[in-house]
Design a protein around this motif. Structure first.
Motif, PDB file in Angstrom:
ATOM      1  N   GLU A 183     -13.695  -1.123   7.683  1.00  0.00           N
ATOM      2  CA  GLU A 183     -13.898   0.105   8.461  1.00  0.00           C
ATOM      3  C   GLU A 183     -12.999   1.224   7.950  1.00  0.00           C
ATOM      4  N   ILE A 184     -11.756   0.908   7.630  1.00  0.00           N
ATOM      5  CA  ILE A 184     -10.849   1.933   7.106  1.00  0.00           C
ATOM      6  C   ILE A 184     -11.308   2.410   5.733  1.00  0.00           C
ATOM      7  N   ARG A 185     -11.720   1.491   4.896  1.00  0.00           N
ATOM      8  CA  ARG A 185     -12.151   1.858   3.538  1.00  0.00           C
ATOM      9  C   ARG A 185     -13.461   2.649   3.528  1.00  0.00           C
ATOM     10  N   SER A 186     -14.193   2.679   4.627  1.00  0.00           N
ATOM     11  CA  SER A 186     -15.443   3.455   4.668  1.00  0.00           C
ATOM     12  C   SER A 186     -15.176   4.945   4.599  1.00  0.00           C
ATOM     13  N   TRP A 187     -13.926   5.370   4.886  1.00  0.00           N
ATOM     14  CA  TRP A 187     -13.610   6.801   4.866  1.00  0.00           C
ATOM     15  C   TRP A 187     -12.285   7.121   4.173  1.00  0.00           C
ATOM     16  N   PHE A 188     -11.440   6.132   3.940  1.00  0.00           N
ATOM     17  CA  PHE A 188     -10.100   6.387   3.406  1.00  0.00           C
ATOM     18  C   PHE A 188      -9.914   5.675   2.076  1.00  0.00           C
ATOM     19  N   ASP A 189      -9.563   6.453   1.039  1.00  0.00           N
ATOM     20  CA  ASP A 189      -9.388   5.848  -0.291  1.00  0.00           C
ATOM     21  C   ASP A 189      -7.937   5.891  -0.771  1.00  0.00           C
ATOM     22  N   GLY A 190      -7.008   6.144   0.160  1.00  0.00           N
ATOM     23  CA  GLY A 190      -5.599   6.190  -0.204  1.00  0.00           C
ATOM     24  C   GLY A 190      -4.917   4.834  -0.093  1.00  0.00           C
ATOM     25  N   PRO A 191      -3.586   4.807  -0.157  1.00  0.00           N
ATOM     26  CA  PRO A 191      -2.823   3.553  -0.131  1.00  0.00           C
ATOM     27  C   PRO A 191      -3.073   2.765   1.157  1.00  0.00           C
ATOM     28  N   LEU A 192      -3.365   1.484   0.993  1.00  0.00           N
ATOM     29  CA  LEU A 192      -3.687   0.648   2.140  1.00  0.00           C
ATOM     30  C   LEU A 192      -3.123  -0.757   1.929  1.00  0.00           C
ATOM     31  N   ALA A 193      -2.336  -1.220   2.881  1.00  0.00           N
ATOM     32  CA  ALA A 193      -1.789  -2.576   2.855  1.00  0.00           C
ATOM     33  C   ALA A 193      -2.391  -3.370   4.000  1.00  0.00           C
ATOM     34  N   LEU A 194      -2.469  -4.684   3.813  1.00  0.00           N
ATOM     35  CA  LEU A 194      -3.001  -5.562   4.844  1.00  0.00           C
ATOM     36  C   LEU A 194      -1.934  -6.543   5.307  1.00  0.00           C
ATOM     37  N   SER A 195      -1.716  -6.590   6.620  1.00  0.00           N
ATOM     38  CA  SER A 195      -0.800  -7.534   7.247  1.00  0.00           C
ATOM     39  C   SER A 195      -1.591  -8.530   8.075  1.00  0.00           C
ATOM     40  N   GLY A 196      -1.247  -9.810   7.926  1.00  0.00           N
ATOM     41  CA  GLY A 196      -1.924 -10.840   8.703  1.00  0.00           C
ATOM     42  C   GLY A 196      -2.089 -12.116   7.919  1.00  0.00           C
ATOM     43  N   ALA A 197      -1.137 -13.044   8.034  1.00  0.00           N
ATOM     44  CA  ALA A 197      -1.199 -14.354   7.381  1.00  0.00           C
ATOM     45  C   ALA A 197      -1.176 -14.249   5.857  1.00  0.00           C
ATOM     46  N   ILE A 198      -0.415 -13.296   5.318  1.00  0.00           N
ATOM     47  CA  ILE A 198      -0.249 -13.181   3.862  1.00  0.00           C
ATOM     48  C   ILE A 198       0.991 -13.991   3.477  1.00  0.00           C
ATOM     49  N   ALA A 199       0.780 -15.237   3.080  1.00  0.00           N
ATOM     50  CA  ALA A 199       1.903 -16.111   2.749  1.00  0.00           C
ATOM     51  C   ALA A 199       1.660 -16.895   1.465  1.00  0.00           C
ATOM     52  N   SER A 200       0.581 -16.588   0.779  1.00  0.00           N
ATOM     53  CA  SER A 200       0.238 -17.284  -0.463  1.00  0.00           C
ATOM     54  C   SER A 200      -0.408 -16.315  -1.434  1.00  0.00           C
ATOM     55  N   GLY A 201      -0.465 -16.715  -2.689  1.00  0.00           N
ATOM     56  CA  GLY A 201      -1.145 -15.889  -3.680  1.00  0.00           C
ATOM     57  C   GLY A 201      -2.626 -15.770  -3.407  1.00  0.00           C
ATOM     58  N   GLU A 202      -3.222 -16.836  -2.880  1.00  0.00           N
ATOM     59  CA  GLU A 202      -4.638 -16.794  -2.550  1.00  0.00           C
ATOM     60  C   GLU A 202      -4.918 -15.768  -1.454  1.00  0.00           C
ATOM     61  N   ALA A 203      -4.039 -15.731  -0.429  1.00  0.00           N
ATOM     62  CA  ALA A 203      -4.209 -14.745   0.642  1.00  0.00           C
ATOM     63  C   ALA A 203      -4.034 -13.328   0.112  1.00  0.00           C
ATOM     64  N   LEU A 204      -3.079 -13.149  -0.802  1.00  0.00           N
ATOM     65  CA  LEU A 204      -2.868 -11.832  -1.396  1.00  0.00           C
ATOM     66  C   LEU A 204      -4.095 -11.393  -2.184  1.00  0.00           C
ATOM     67  N   LEU A 205      -4.677 -12.310  -2.945  1.00  0.00           N
ATOM     68  CA  LEU A 205      -5.880 -11.972  -3.702  1.00  0.00           C
ATOM     69  C   LEU A 205      -7.039 -11.638  -2.769  1.00  0.00           C
TER      70      LEU A 205
END
Length: 336
Positions: A183-205
């Protein structure tokens, strides 16, 4: 430590957010994020951060925030002089933009004085806070739990966003990252980070595949030697998994994720917690959590990937290896 950089285009990112070893931001952790942790994160090649309110001096003493920023700045400058081929990542300071934070104006001035490169704002989007960051060349990332708050933050001058999705540690949203990022990417193309269960390389990818520029990770760094956390807290992170996380508003007035075992230790039933009124939040003493609940410990749902207490460098190395291996596996499915 790997010296290889990720190679995707960074043209849409401000200079302060380019050139990281790994597209990862260490989130600001109340009490836990101190200069030792931040410096180790930056030296490992990811953005390290801390809440300004963590730096609390006794009455009559000079501002501890000023001393911390000097310590971090000088340590990273020394590292960069000694390691020109492996410079440190920039650091960030989190500002709680809530009406009860009586220190906000003072802390903004101190951060501007030290030219803090990345400012993370929470619990309120304000034009004057963004202007303070921009006055010293800083970039503002505002954390949000839904698309409405995201639009409001950008309209008030934030440069980028931290999408706090379901599963994040501490104060967390309830929306799926798949919905929130798209939903955010539908209108915003600037810097965006995601928080939520990022504890592995697979989650980061996975975060990157959704459209986020960065992962935003906190809970794994609690279980590091450099973190200012009780050893019992660190071990509880190691021993727990997603089903050991409780989502509650009781402790601060805002919904967040906490370790079930810490709630049990406090003599409460984690399956029968009442809700609390958001107006109960008060950061006058640095935290909105009453002292009676100081050992109710926050954590995200990704801690099943945390199997030992390690150094920050070892943790980042693991995530880096997993990230690249997962990328290579998926790339094999899409031959040119």
């Amino acid at each position: 430590m790997s010296l290889q950089k990720w190679t995707r285009s960074e043209d849409h990112l401000p200079k302060n957010l380019r050139g990281l070893r790994l597209p990862l931001i260490g989130s600001p952790l109340f009490i836990i994020s101190v200069p030792d942790l931040v410096i180790a994160q930056c030296k490992a090649g990811i953005v390290g951060s801390f809440p300004a309110l963590n730096a609390r001096e006794s009455e009559g003493e000079p501002p501890l925030l000023d001393a911390w920023l000097q310590q971090i700045t000088e340590a990273l400058d020394r590292h960069n002089q000694d390691n020109p081929d492996r410079p440190a990542a920039p650091f960030a300071v989190n500002q709680i933009v809530h009406r009860s934070n009586s220190r906000l104006e003072r802390d903004l001035e101190i951060c501007a004085k030290w030219k803090v490169p990345i400012w993370i704002t929470s619990l309120g989007a304000r034009v004057d806070v963004n202007e303070a960051a921009h006055s010293c060349g800083g970039v503002v990332l505002h954390d949000v739990i839904n698309n409405t708050f995201a639009q409001k933050a950008i309209s008030k001058g934030a440069d980028g966003l931290v999408a706090v999705a379901a599963g994040a540690g501490g104060h967390a949203g309830a929306q799926s990252p798949f919905a929130l990022i798209r939903e955010i990417r539908s209108w915003f193309d600037g810097p965006l980070a995601l928080s939520g269960a990022i504890a592995s390389g697979e989650a980061l990818l996975a975060a990157r595949a959704l459209g986020a520029d960065f992962g935003y990770a906190g809970s794994p760094f609690i279980a590091t030697h450099e973190a200012n956390a009780q050893e019992k807290y660190k071990q509880m992170i190691v021993d727990s998994s997603a089903e050991d996380i409780v989502y509650s508003s009781l402790f601060t007035g805002v919904w967040g994720n906490y370790l079930k075992s810490s709630i049990v230790q406090a003599g409460m039933d984690p399956n029968n917690l009442p809700s609390a009124d958001p107006t109960s939040m008060n950061f006058a003493q640095g935290s909105s959590k009453p002292k009676a609940w100081k050992e109710i410990w926050g954590s995200g749902q990704g801690i099943g990937d945390v199997n030992a207490v390690t150094s920050v460098e070892e943790l980042v190395d693991r995530i880096d290896r997993e990230y690249r291996a997962a990328g290579h596996r998926l790339a094999a499915e899409f031959p040119i």
